[in-house]
Every structure is written in C-alpha cells, then in structure tokens.
Scaffold this motif. Structure first.
Motif, mmCIF file in Angstrom:
data_model
loop_
_atom_site.group_PDB
_atom_site.id
_atom_site.type_symbol
_atom_site.label_atom_id
_atom_site.label_comp_id
_atom_site.label_asym_id
_atom_site.label_seq_id
_atom_site.Cartn_x
_atom_site.Cartn_y
_atom_site.Cartn_z
ATOM 1 N N GLY A 130 0.821 -1.202 0.000
ATOM 2 C CA GLY A 130 0.000 0.000 0.000
ATOM 3 C C GLY A 130 0.856 1.253 0.000
ATOM 4 O O GLY A 130 2.061 1.199 0.261
ATOM 5 N N ALA A 131 0.249 2.393 -0.322
ATOM 6 C CA ALA A 131 0.964 3.669 -0.296
ATOM 7 C C ALA A 131 -0.035 4.813 -0.247
ATOM 8 O O ALA A 131 -1.102 4.746 -0.873
ATOM 9 N N VAL A 132 0.305 5.849 0.502
ATOM 10 C CA VAL A 132 -0.509 7.061 0.551
ATOM 11 C C VAL A 132 0.392 8.276 0.354
ATOM 12 O O VAL A 132 1.588 8.240 0.645
ATOM 13 N N LEU A 133 -0.221 9.335 -0.157
ATOM 14 C CA LEU A 133 0.445 10.630 -0.211
ATOM 15 C C LEU A 133 -0.323 11.563 0.702
ATOM 16 O O LEU A 133 -1.542 11.718 0.563
ATOM 17 N N SER A 134 0.378 12.175 1.652
ATOM 18 C CA SER A 134 -0.287 13.063 2.595
ATOM 19 C C SER A 134 0.652 14.179 3.017
ATOM 20 O O SER A 134 1.858 14.114 2.793
ATOM 21 N N THR A 135 0.076 15.189 3.644
ATOM 22 C CA THR A 135 0.886 16.265 4.213
ATOM 23 C C THR A 135 0.326 16.663 5.565
ATOM 24 O O THR A 135 -0.888 16.557 5.801
ATOM 25 N N THR A 136 1.206 17.091 6.451
ATOM 26 C CA THR A 136 0.724 17.702 7.685
ATOM 27 C C THR A 136 0.515 19.194 7.435
ATOM 28 O O THR A 136 1.105 19.778 6.528
ATOM 29 N N ILE A 137 -0.373 19.792 8.237
ATOM 30 C CA ILE A 137 -0.723 21.193 8.055
ATOM 31 C C ILE A 137 -0.540 21.954 9.366
ATOM 32 O O ILE A 137 -0.321 21.355 10.426
ATOM 33 N N ASP A 138 -0.661 23.276 9.281
ATOM 34 C CA ASP A 138 -0.410 24.116 10.448
ATOM 35 C C ASP A 138 -1.625 24.233 11.371
ATOM 36 O O ASP A 138 -2.011 25.314 11.813
ATOM 37 N N LYS A 139 -2.225 23.086 11.662
ATOM 38 C CA LYS A 139 -3.264 22.934 12.683
ATOM 39 C C LYS A 139 -2.776 21.827 13.607
ATOM 40 O O LYS A 139 -2.318 20.781 13.129
ATOM 41 N N TYR A 140 -2.907 22.042 14.920
ATOM 42 C CA TYR A 140 -2.160 21.186 15.837
ATOM 43 C C TYR A 140 -2.973 20.666 17.026
ATOM 44 O O TYR A 140 -3.980 21.255 17.423
ATOM 45 N N MET A 141 -2.444 19.578 17.574
ATOM 46 C CA MET A 141 -2.876 19.033 18.856
ATOM 47 C C MET A 141 -1.783 19.353 19.875
ATOM 48 O O MET A 141 -0.598 19.084 19.626
ATOM 49 N N TYR A 142 -2.167 19.958 20.997
ATOM 50 C CA TYR A 142 -1.217 20.298 22.061
ATOM 51 C C TYR A 142 -1.510 19.428 23.283
ATOM 52 O O TYR A 142 -2.667 19.285 23.691
ATOM 53 N N LEU A 143 -0.467 18.849 23.850
ATOM 54 C CA LEU A 143 -0.568 18.080 25.087
ATOM 55 C C LEU A 143 0.347 18.691 26.131
ATOM 56 O O LEU A 143 1.521 18.955 25.848
ATOM 57 N N VAL A 144 -0.211 18.928 27.308
ATOM 58 C CA VAL A 144 0.539 19.510 28.419
ATOM 59 C C VAL A 144 0.543 18.518 29.573
ATOM 60 O O VAL A 144 -0.521 18.063 30.007
ATOM 61 N N ILE A 145 1.714 18.164 30.058
ATOM 62 C CA ILE A 145 1.818 17.253 31.200
ATOM 63 C C ILE A 145 2.598 17.939 32.312
ATOM 64 O O ILE A 145 3.619 18.587 32.066
ATOM 65 N N HIS A 146 2.081 17.801 33.537
ATOM 66 C CA HIS A 146 2.628 18.522 34.692
ATOM 67 C C HIS A 146 2.454 17.649 35.925
ATOM 68 O O HIS A 146 1.473 16.900 36.025
ATOM 69 N N PRO A 147 3.377 17.702 36.883
ATOM 70 C CA PRO A 147 3.178 16.941 38.123
ATOM 71 C C PRO A 147 1.871 17.361 38.801
ATOM 72 O O PRO A 147 1.566 18.555 38.893
ATOM 73 N N PHE A 148 1.082 16.389 39.249
ATOM 74 C CA PHE A 148 -0.176 16.685 39.926
ATOM 75 C C PHE A 148 0.088 16.881 41.416
ATOM 76 O O PHE A 148 0.978 16.258 41.991
ATOM 77 N N PHE A 149 -0.700 17.734 42.046
ATOM 78 C CA PHE A 149 -0.527 18.019 43.471
ATOM 79 C C PHE A 149 -0.585 16.733 44.304
ATOM 80 O O PHE A 149 0.227 16.522 45.204
#
Length: 328
Positions: free
Chosen positions: A28-47
């Motif tokens: 199989g094969a696909v042609l694709s591109t990523t775009i300037d729309k994003y998913m942001y993940l923030v991880i921080h120590p919990f209290f």
C-alpha cells in the motif's frame, strides 16, 4: 511541565491501502501532508502524587490507571505505569472531522509522556508506538498512515509493506510549486462528525471482494501519480487525480459519502474546482478542493453557506516545544 505540539494531516491519495486487509496482500501507499493545525498536550506533576487528572472534552480524576475512561490515556499511562500527573489536551480542529486527530493525540501524548520521563523519541519510535497503542492494544480498526504522518510531519509518500514495515519518503518539490499548491487548495468545513471506526470496518470487509480490491489498487497507483505530478511540476494534474481518487473511494462502501456531500462536491466542481475529496474515512467534516486561483472568487461565492479554513503546509512532526524546570 512538558508541552508537545503535533500536526494534523490531510491525506491526498491512497487512503485505505494502509489497512492490514489490503497491505498484507499488496503493498500500500498514501500521499499526505501535515498542516499548520495542531494538537497540544501539556503534562505537569499533579498536586496529589497518588492520583491522575486528565482534561480533554471531559475531566477525569482517578486513583488508578485502570479506572481511566479515555482508552488512549489509559493505554499510554499504563505502558509507563505513570501516576501523579495532570495532563491537558487542546486542539485547533474538532475530533472526528477527517484530519487524523486521534493519531495526532496518541503521538503527541506519547511524546509528552516519554519526554516527561526523560526518554528520547525518534519519529519512527513515536509512530510505531502509536500504531501499537491504537491498533494492537485498543483494537481500533484503523490504518497506519495517520500515526506516521503526525510523527514525521511534512509531505510524505508513505509505503506499507506486507511484512508490516513502513517506509516514509519525503516528497520534494520546487518552492514555487509548493506555493502554488498551497494557494490552489481550498478547505471547506461542512460540519458534523463521523465514526471512522465504523466506516473503516466496512471498508476492510469490502477490500476482501475482488472488485473492491482492484479499486483500492488503483487508488495506490494514484498516490504515486500524485507524487510525480508534484515532482514534475504538473500541478493542475493534482485536481484531476484528486477527483478520480474521490470517485473511486466513494464507490468502496456506502458510508463514505451521502447525498449532501455529493451535492456540495458537485457544486464545487461546477464553480471551477478541478477536483477534491472528503477528508478522512468519510461521512462528515472537511472537503478539500483543488481550485485554480483565478477561479476562486466564483468558487467562494458558491460556498458561502460553509466555513473556509485557511491553512498552510507543516514541515515538522510532533515536537516538544516547552520543557519546564521541574519534571521527572
């Protein structure tokens, strides 16, 4: 605190050939591109170091990983036995609209968690772990293209081999070709959300039929044709190939398109677009059109009922964009 930024993708051609039902029999094969729309993940120590807080469309506060409702959070945190964290997700585009949001989330979460634990992550590592999480552990009936697109970034020709290996080839083009292509692509939001899992299950079953399998083989050829049109600067072939690919795709299973989508698509073609396609598995979300710049005024007049989303190509995959002073 760690923050990751992971792009969404637009798949141009070859979609469906990244499903095991196809590539275990034929490359199989696909042609694709990523775009300037994003998913942001923030991880921080919990209290509370013995609990986990998660914020997405819901908020979860649990004492044990097994009690997490969100399957991707549950599997990734279980993989690293990680508690005592607070994780938040923010996205530029709604889920279920055909831009690979689930896999961008998975790749971004893996990148964040591994960075939090001081682990280096190559693009291939993130993509393979994301496939393992979504396909093997959770059992989602999806393909592999979205994970590799999100991890690697840029415009890629992605090959899926019968032995389950994947190769990512960067698509090189002139800067003038890239600019023209960006200018000629118009993204229209038609609304709604779809269940990619249901449609992809049906598509995987359909591939078993010889007629549908041959259609999917033709779609793989179109992915290569599209790559050549870019590299050889035959840019208007892009629209024609998109159009052929969409007509083939919608013939695979009934849930991919409907009367409303067909009406909007045909309206766009009549207004000057040379081709296009509904993004993702089908049913709702975004329609991408290839419309020459000189015809876009008349095109947009016919699309006033829908929201146009401006975008550009992204050249990078999932990135750690912030590292705070204190993390594990």
């Amino acid at each position: 605190m760690i923050i990751t930024k992971t792009p969404f993708r637009i798949s141009f051609a070859g979609g469906g050939s990244d499903l095991p039902a196809f590539f275990h029999k034929e490359q199989g094969a696909v042609l694709s591109t990523t775009i300037d729309k994003y998913m942001y993940l923030v991880i921080h120590p919990f209290f509370n170091k013995n609990k986990i807080q998660l914020k997405y469309s819901k908020t979860e506060l649990v004492g044990q990983i097994k009690d997490i409702q969100h399957p991707i959070f549950r599997e990734v945190l279980s993989m690293y036995n990680l508690v005592g964290v607070d994780i938040n997700s923010i996205a530029d585009i709604p889920a279920g609209t055909g831009m690979g949001s689930s896999s961008s989330f998975t790749v971004g979460l893996l990148n964040a968690v591994r960075a939090y634990l001081g682990k280096y992550s190559s693009a291939d590592k993130l993509a393979s772990l994301a496939c393992e999480t979504e396909i093997t552990k959770i059992g989602s009936p999806i393909g592999k293209q979205d994970q590799y697109a999100a991890a690697y970034g840029g415009m890629n020709y992605i090959i899926f081999y019968p032995d389950d290996t994947v190769k990512v080839e960067k698509v090189l083009m002139k800067s003038t070709t890239k600019k023209q292509l960006e200018e000629n692509l118009v993204l229209i939001y038609i609304g709604g959300e779809h269940s990619a899992n249901d449609i992809l299950k049906s598509q995987s079953k359909a591939i078993d039929a010889q007629e549908k399998f041959q259609i999917q083989k033709r779609m793989v050829i179109l992915a290569d044709d599209l790559r050549k049109s870019i590299q050889e600067d035959q840019i208007d072939d892009f629209g024609r190939i998109l159009d052929e690919g969409w007509k083939l795709k919608r013939s695979l299973v009934s849930g991919i398109s409907n009367n409303n989508i067909d009406h909007i698509y045909n309206k766009g073609i009549e207004a000057g677009a040379l081709g296009g396609k509904l993004l993702g598995a089908g049913g709702a979300g975004f329609i991408l059109f290839y419309c020459p710049k000189e015809k876009q005024d008349s095109f947009r007049k016919c699309m006033t009922d829908f929201e146009e989303i401006t975008f550009g190509f992204d050249n990078f995959g999932s990135q750690v964009i912030y590292v705070g002073d204190k993390f594990i």
